[in-house]
Scaffold this active site. Sequence first.
Site, short mmCIF file in Angstrom:
data_model
loop_
_atom_site.label_atom_id
_atom_site.label_comp_id
_atom_site.label_asym_id
_atom_site.label_seq_id
_atom_site.Cartn_x
_atom_site.Cartn_y
_atom_site.Cartn_z
N LYS B 78 0.85 -1.20 0.00
CA LYS B 78 0.00 0.00 0.00
C LYS B 78 0.88 1.25 0.00
O LYS B 78 1.95 1.27 0.64
CB LYS B 78 -0.88 -0.03 1.25
CG LYS B 78 -1.94 1.07 1.34
CD LYS B 78 -2.81 0.81 2.59
CE LYS B 78 -3.90 1.87 2.73
NZ LYS B 78 -4.70 1.66 3.95
N SER B 173 -9.55 1.62 3.52
CA SER B 173 -8.81 2.41 2.56
C SER B 173 -7.76 1.61 1.79
O SER B 173 -7.13 2.17 0.89
CB SER B 173 -8.12 3.57 3.26
OG SER B 173 -7.21 3.07 4.21
N SER B 197 -9.56 -0.68 7.70
CA SER B 197 -9.06 -0.45 6.35
C SER B 197 -8.44 -1.63 5.63
O SER B 197 -8.17 -1.53 4.44
CB SER B 197 -8.04 0.70 6.36
OG SER B 197 -8.73 1.91 6.58
#
Lengths: 463, 526
Positions: B78, B173, B197
Amino acid sequence: LAPWVPVVGLEIHAQISSNSKLFSGSQVQFAAPPNSLVSFFDASLPGTLPVLNRRCVEAAVMTGLALNCSINKKSLFDRKHYFYADLPAGYQITQQRVPIAVNGSLSYSLCIDNKMSQMVTKTVRIKQIQLEQDSGKSLHDDRRSQTLVDLNRAGVGLMEVVMEPDLCCGEEAAAAVRELQLILQTLGSSQAVMAEGQLRVDANVSVHHPGEPYGVRTEVKNINSIRFLAKAVDYEIQRQIEELENGGTILNETRAFDSKLGCTVPMRDKEGKQDYRFMPEPNLPPLILYDAKSLPANMNHQQVVNIDWIHERLPDLPSVKRAKLVEQYGILPEHSFALLNEDGLTEFFENVVKQTQMKPKKVIGWILNVLLSYLKQHSLTVKESPVSSFMMADLLNLLEKKEISSTAAKQVLAELWKGEGKTPLEIVKEKKLELIQDQKELERICQAVIDGQENEVIMMVLG
Amino acid sequence: GLCQPVWRFQVSSALKEGHVTPTELCQRCLALIKSTRFLNAYITVAEETALKQAEESEKRYKRGQPLGVLDGIPIAVKDNFNTAGIETTCASNMLKGYISPYNATVVQKLLDQGAVLLGKTNLDEFAMGSGSTDGVFGPVRNPWSYSRQYKEKSVPKSHSEDEESNWVITGGSSGGSAAAVSSFTCFAALGSDTGGSTRNPAAHCGVVGLKPTYGLISRHGLIPLVNSMDVPGILTRCVDDAAVVLGSLAGHDPKDSTTIQDNFKPFELPSLPDVSKLSIGIPKEYHAPGLSSEILALWSKAADLFKNAGAKVIEVSLPHTRYSIVCYHVLCTAEVASNMARFDGLEYGHRSDMNKSTESMYAATRREGFNDVVRGRILSGNYFLLKQNYENYFIKAQKVRRLIANDFLKVFGSGVDILLTPTTLSDAVPYREFIKEDNRTRSAQDDILTQAANMAGLPAINVPTALSERGLPVGLQFIGRSFQEKQLLTVAKWFEKQVKFPMIQLEEVKRHNHDVFQHQKSASFS
């Protein structure tokens, strides 16, 4: 006119003497090339985390113990937020809720009426000592409208020593800070050299009439010597009194000391009425300290700080050293203050005493009145003295054995001062400064003088 | 049908036996990334460095000295983890072009094991969001939007309108990481989890999403959202893989003072997990308003599965669950306000051209660099931290947090081993539906089932369970005791075997014809 009571409270920031910074491994060093001692954490690169430096904790514990504080076995770290170019993260990590040490005291001495002969001991209470980060340095280049930022100092460990407002004038402030400086230097927790920014003092000053509440206080910053501290405090007290007596008011503001003009001036309000939005530092667990009783048996001792262990290893503090000097050598208390006040002087004195038959009570006069004033005149430190303790002892031995007079000794010293490498004995012989012990020889000299001055002798005899 | 077809062990043994080389594997993943570019799962593809890493891995395999199970395995990270030499943007203008000089500890650990870093995945800006829709590089599309399973079930209004307007979100997210794993472009991905997330997008994308216990895995190098709640998250296609990745990441890091000191021992999960001796808790508060009847039914079915296997299944209560979102808002925004203070344009990142004064430069830089979501949270956070508000908001929220954590302690202390809950309220919604509400509203809605585990620092995992009526993945969540990941993953693995979640049928994947999928061609799909 009703009397005024000045109230002075000091906040002192002492840079911790350590190899690396409080929360990162970058080096601590004075006057290095700009931005050469900056780790990723110091530069606030995103994703970096603080790691507490053990040595800094020990330094704070030592200092707390030396100042008779209670050491908090659990203390906490907080973030203090404000935006400034020298604060890369936008916050400083400090200890606002629970600092590492609280409720101590500092004893210091003052001369009454400027005479060294009468000293009085006073005490100022220490509110707390907290660990916190130093900021970087910013220089404003107004000509090119730019600000230059050097982060070498950002993140260096500080001990903030907060004193209760027990002081009443510049002299007290200076004496208290001087004593604190000596203590820190003795402990080694800070080198405390004001000129290098290792010791910074902010003074909070207010005045009020006895029996009435405290007045509005101002904060005086940018004081970079102990002498200026006394001046700044006294000036500010005077300024406030005059202002109030003229019907004016005191603003709760920050002022800077202008050493050239010898006065305090309002500082450009760089912070205004700041709300620092304190918040716990989430990346640092509570700091837990142990003592002999609370230390778990299976704990890795390299992982913990043991207050008792540190306490056992504290060196003699200045007050103890002075007392020992007085007892051991029979010198006066004010002598001991003077000895400790000059870096290396005690050692010099003791070395001379070791190597001479002259009584320490007499040696001290030569050290303090003669040697020290020579050094001061030439702006030299004891370490830079061209006259070594060996030579001094040599000279004092000649004096003690009555081979030279006191006046002659001073002459020899003046020669020694030139640092030409001659021994005292060589100088004495060279300048024929020997004391003459032989009675007949003395009579012969006197007779020679009289013979040479016949007229004057006749005049004298006639009256 | 069969569950997760591409197990790491299979790929690892394929690498070991030379059926496929690290370079081939890497190239295929890179090609698949290219052909699935419309998913917008990746912000940066590090093609050159990945191929170099694959080459090095290949040399090791040829020498018969692979570094471990992860050697040569393509992974994605990420874009809020620092990667040395590769751009780290947090999907924000503030860090566009920012090349970090250091690797996050978790990244370094993966690289040290020989993993091949394919690239950085897309996210909501600074990990603030539950859709992976609010980053400067645009939203991430859920690969399941293009699956046969979804297309079969959706009623097309018109043929052309179909794919373009009907695509569903990944959740967030860590949507980019979830999509990357889901679409087979990598074998594992790192996400982060602050309020759900990692688990939320895992549920929507039909992959395993593990949130480890706070303090187990180092956060050094993870650009923080909420320091006291953030953890690195692990996304994989099966539970065994998650255990392997966990084993390579967990353990004390001297650079992160919030990691525990205890030695961590990597574990292998039993091949035949047994849940008959366990007590499974069903927290009644997780029957939250808005929970779809589909998911409710699946949750109930799952409870029955455990009952039938001999486990004790009981209803429990976590009474302060309903306060967790509000509590989170205060604590999260406060930390955000603090953590974002460093972005002033001076040392790194975006700096505005405005140079009338330092203050004006700060203001312009931060206005230009941050999106509305970030700025909104900063303003809220600073409000809560004001001296006059601190006691009423921040301190109060800390106290409520303690109550929420205590709820779990009580339940686990009463003999319950694992909690079983839904992960999300519904399956993934279409993007055009999702954006009708603002980020704050969506986050408040979507975090409700996942947030409390972050409050309490507990480990939790999403396991893909079944497809919804719309043909989209639905997952269920297991929450475990602190540092009891082995037990948590064992239960998760057992459950995974029971439900046999179907493989995604993606045209692009079939086209690329991964050899490792060969044996799956004959698998039947539910």
